[in-house]
Design an enzyme around this catalytic site. Structure first.
Site: not given
Ligand code: PAF
Length: 281
Positions: A30-32, A37, A176, A184, A187
């Site tokens: 969902m990005g950010y 990621h 992570i 991580k 949010r």
């Protein structure tokens, strides 16, 4: 690296890769994007000829009072991270590209989604399963990568591809953490300085639970107790759940055995954070 908003473009690109016999790894997000990621992208990069990352804040998996509007977004920063990590295509659709006005088909399951996050987020996994199956149909990856931080999501997606015969290998990747132990999460950006400190209670309490298990504790209640007591010492923390479940079925278990998931969700101020560990043997 290309950034496509249209389903047709992604399809066309992947089709051409497959015609050349290339394998495709897929990281739905969902990005950010953060290091968590990045670790999924790195794994996909290592194991596949081409890598697709989707960046789509999926409205369907947010409840009416949840943080859809305020969910952090930064496509430029995400694109830089992806480019540096060797991603070939970012799929970044608008909601209208994914959900036409006539849209009325959903993926749901009877098991796995009622416990843990499913208790307070009753429509969340239906939204996740629906969008992930759609993304699988669009990207047609050989392998797809999911983080263990969302352990229930990982179990649900594994069940869904087995039940619905989706031809993709699901690969779970380790959590992570920040140097101080906080898992991580996009949010984490909601936390102010005081809350950020308080949020360490999640990893700290799980560490105590893990140590107890390592010493041979077999009672789920005893493990839940030590974790709960630690969290309750933190004034800014409010427990949503502390649970011990079978990792494959996400049903509560009284005994700590093989493939058991110890999972917690805790509000730090208004921010709901999750974390977990899995007992392998
Ligand atoms: O884990 C996430 O970021 C989302 O739930 C996912 C898998 C991208 C589906 O929207």
């Amino acid at each position: 690296m290309k950034i496509y908003g249209e389903i047709a473009k992604v399809r066309e690109t992947v089709k051409a890769w497959k015609a050349q016999g290339l394998t495709v790894g897929f990281v739905p997000t969902m990005g950010y994007l953060h290091e968590g990621h990045k670790s999924l992208i790195d794994a996909a990069r290592k194991e596949n000829d081409r890598v697709v990352v989707s960046i789509f804040v999926n409205p369907m998996q947010f409840g009416p009072k949840e943080d859809l509007a305020s969910y952090p977004r930064d496509l430029d920063k995400d694109a830089k991270l992806c480019e540096a990590a060797g991603v070939d295509v970012i799929f970044h659709p608008e909601p209208e590209e994914m959900y036409t006005p006539q849209f009325c088909s959903y993926v749901d399951m009877n098991g796995l989604t009622t416990e843990l996050c499913g208790k307070t987020r009753p429509t969340h996994f239906r939204g996740v399963q629906t969008v992930v199956l759609k993304l699988f149909h669009i990207v047609t990856p050989d392998r797809a990568y999911f983080g263990q931080k969302d352990a229930q999501q990982l179990a649900v997606i594994k069940r869904m591809v087995t039940d619905l015969n989706v031809d993709v290998q699901i690969i779970g990747c380790p959590i992570i953490r920040e140097e101080d132990g906080l898992a991580k999460s996009s949010r984490n950006t909601y936390l102010n300085a005081e809350e950020r400190k308080a949020a360490l209670v999640l990893s700290r309490s799980l560490k105590l639970g893990k140590e107890l298990v390592a010493k041979g504790e077999k009672s789920a209640e005893a493990v839940k107790k030590v974790i709960t007591e630690e969290i309750e010492k933190e004034p800014l923390a409010k427990i949503d759940y502390v649970e011990v479940v079978d990792f494959d079925t996400i049903t509560p278990t009284e005994t700590i055995g093989k493939s058991v998931l110890v999972a917690i969700a805790v509000y730090i101020g208004k921010t709901r954070l999750i974390d977990n560990f899995i007992v392998e043997a």
